[in-house]
Enzyme design. Sequence first.
Site, short mmCIF file in Angstrom:
data_model
loop_
_atom_site.label_atom_id
_atom_site.label_comp_id
_atom_site.label_asym_id
_atom_site.label_seq_id
_atom_site.Cartn_x
_atom_site.Cartn_y
_atom_site.Cartn_z
N CYS A 115 33.89 -29.95 -40.63
CA CYS A 115 34.82 -29.90 -39.49
C CYS A 115 35.27 -28.44 -39.39
CB CYS A 115 36.00 -30.84 -39.71
SG CYS A 115 37.01 -30.38 -41.10
N ASP A 308 48.04 -28.06 -45.48
CA ASP A 308 48.27 -28.73 -44.19
C ASP A 308 49.49 -28.18 -43.46
OD1 ASP A 308 47.16 -32.05 -45.20
OD2 ASP A 308 46.09 -30.19 -44.76
N ARG A 400 45.36 -37.43 -33.11
CA ARG A 400 44.70 -37.94 -34.31
C ARG A 400 45.67 -38.09 -35.47
NH1 ARG A 400 40.20 -34.94 -37.04
NH2 ARG A 400 40.89 -36.47 -38.55
C1 EPZ Z 1 42.94 -34.43 -48.00
O1 EPZ Z 1 41.61 -34.17 -47.60
C2 EPZ Z 1 43.76 -34.50 -46.72
N1 EPZ Z 1 43.24 -35.56 -45.86
C3 EPZ Z 1 43.68 -33.17 -45.97
O2 EPZ Z 1 44.55 -33.26 -44.85
C4 EPZ Z 1 44.20 -32.07 -46.89
O3 EPZ Z 1 44.07 -30.82 -46.23
C5 EPZ Z 1 43.38 -32.06 -48.19
O4 EPZ Z 1 43.44 -33.36 -48.82
C6 EPZ Z 1 43.91 -31.04 -49.19
O5 EPZ Z 1 45.24 -31.32 -49.50
C7 EPZ Z 1 43.54 -36.85 -46.15
O6 EPZ Z 1 44.22 -37.15 -47.11
C8 EPZ Z 1 43.01 -37.88 -45.20
P1 EPZ Z 1 40.08 -32.41 -50.75
P2 EPZ Z 1 40.41 -34.26 -48.68
O7 EPZ Z 1 38.95 -33.25 -51.19
O8 EPZ Z 1 40.75 -35.20 -49.75
C9 EPZ Z 1 36.80 -29.25 -51.84
C10 EPZ Z 1 45.12 -33.20 -42.59
O9 EPZ Z 1 45.35 -32.20 -41.89
N2 EPZ Z 1 35.99 -30.40 -52.23
O10 EPZ Z 1 41.37 -32.46 -51.53
O11 EPZ Z 1 39.15 -34.47 -47.93
C11 EPZ Z 1 37.10 -29.20 -50.35
O12 EPZ Z 1 36.05 -28.58 -49.64
C12 EPZ Z 1 43.95 -33.21 -43.54
O13 EPZ Z 1 45.85 -34.24 -42.60
C13 EPZ Z 1 34.78 -30.19 -52.88
O14 EPZ Z 1 34.36 -29.06 -53.12
O15 EPZ Z 1 40.43 -32.77 -49.25
C14 EPZ Z 1 38.38 -28.39 -50.31
O16 EPZ Z 1 38.06 -27.03 -50.37
C15 EPZ Z 1 43.05 -31.99 -43.34
N3 EPZ Z 1 34.04 -31.28 -53.25
C16 EPZ Z 1 39.11 -28.81 -51.58
O17 EPZ Z 1 38.11 -29.37 -52.44
C17 EPZ Z 1 34.44 -32.55 -53.02
O18 EPZ Z 1 33.73 -33.50 -53.40
C18 EPZ Z 1 40.18 -29.86 -51.36
O19 EPZ Z 1 39.59 -30.90 -50.61
C19 EPZ Z 1 35.68 -32.75 -52.35
C20 EPZ Z 1 36.44 -31.66 -51.97
#
Ligand code: EPZ
Length: 420
Positions: A115, A308, A400
Amino acid sequence: MEKLYVEGGTRLSGNVRISGSKNSSLPILAATLLTEGECVLRNVPDLSDTNYMVQILSTLGADVERASGNVVVSAKKVASMAPYDLVRKMRASVCVLGPMLARNGEALVSLPGGCVIGDRPIDLHLRGLEALGAEVEVKGGDIKVVAPSGLRGATINMSGQYGSTVLGTDNVMMAAVFAEGVTIIEGAAAEPEVADLAKFLNSLGARIEGAGTSKIVIQGVEDLSGGEHVVIPDRIEAGTFMVAGAVIGDGITLENVCFEHLESLTSVLLESGHDIRVVDENKIHVDSSKDPKPNEITTEPYPGFPTDMQAQMCALFVNTPGISMVKETIFPMRFMHVPELKRMGANITLKDSMAIIRGVDQLSAAPVMASDLRASAALVLAALGAEGTTEINRLYHIDRGYEHLDRKLEALGARLRRGK
Ligand code: EPZ
């Protein structure tokens, strides 16, 4: 495509009730797949992401009823394949993977796309499920996960290059609920939404300890009952309104907040001279500073400053005299709001995932483009303090993740309207 027209300059005051947490509701809705029992979820916000998740549950075979903020789910039978046309619309739908695998011993989910805030890998999710004994195959844009001989407890580390993973922790925690023996998740995400999910699962009969810290211990159980749960308040919506108060507030009171989830943002706003008063643990009063000070923030996993809230803070610093610095460490590309703020006259330089913001007296209205959930909120906040009427395109991004943001701002005195 709907637009939002925001007339700048009107000061905000009054009370606003914060909705239930989107990021807590989504994994908790997915977790209802783990039981045949009836689950009654309260304070679920009415926004398109939760609506998508409700549709996914229904498509998977669950009976789902929604009445205002309550969602009742009975997943008597659950298919193992999540519908591509729904899953592709919302990345968070990946969190049905863990419960489907735990319930059926197999799951097929479309690989979530990236995204605008960056590549959204799920390697940590899949590594965690493999550690529990699942076999993972990624083919044709789908993820197929099977556990023919069931799942077995393991010790798993969920942290990656950018810290831990919130939904990855959720997925592994849900998959481990029925795993044989004990699962230890180290490097777990400590976000309040993870703790809220664990609280819901334990109310159904799961045995989870340590959620909300970096080490979670799950003792496998045979099955779960139904239950009831009230979703925690949305700390990011609350933070967005706190920043609105800092931008142009003359006495905004936020109701239905959980103050302890807002401490990192509160300390930044207080350091910058804004008046934040804790009326009680569920109510906060915000007044903007007459003499705001620049600041430096770095996004970190909870309890650090939340990624966020990064875009919203940029929208505050653009009019704060002096030089403010905003470093993004979770999603280094998460600056789609910057070029749009610059179209409004902001003075921002981007370098190595750092926004260097020189405060200017006032932004001026311009047609701008919403790009993702929080960037869109930042454009609304900037428009509230700008001269003229700003036209914000692609309003669906806001819908959203925020429950009636425009109506809530209007109730505080903002002058805005939806239009074509
Ligand atoms: C959650 O997403 C939230 N969404 C996001 O909020 C939030 O920004 C994010 O956590 C971080 O706090 C929901 O809870 C629905 P991550 P998530 O896995 O779980 C990397 C909003 O605006 N990563 O914690 O998908 C990733 O690329 C949204 O409400 C890997 O490398 O985020 C990122 O750099 C946007 N491998 C970091 O970890 C993986 O397998 C944190 O991502 C998973 C993640």
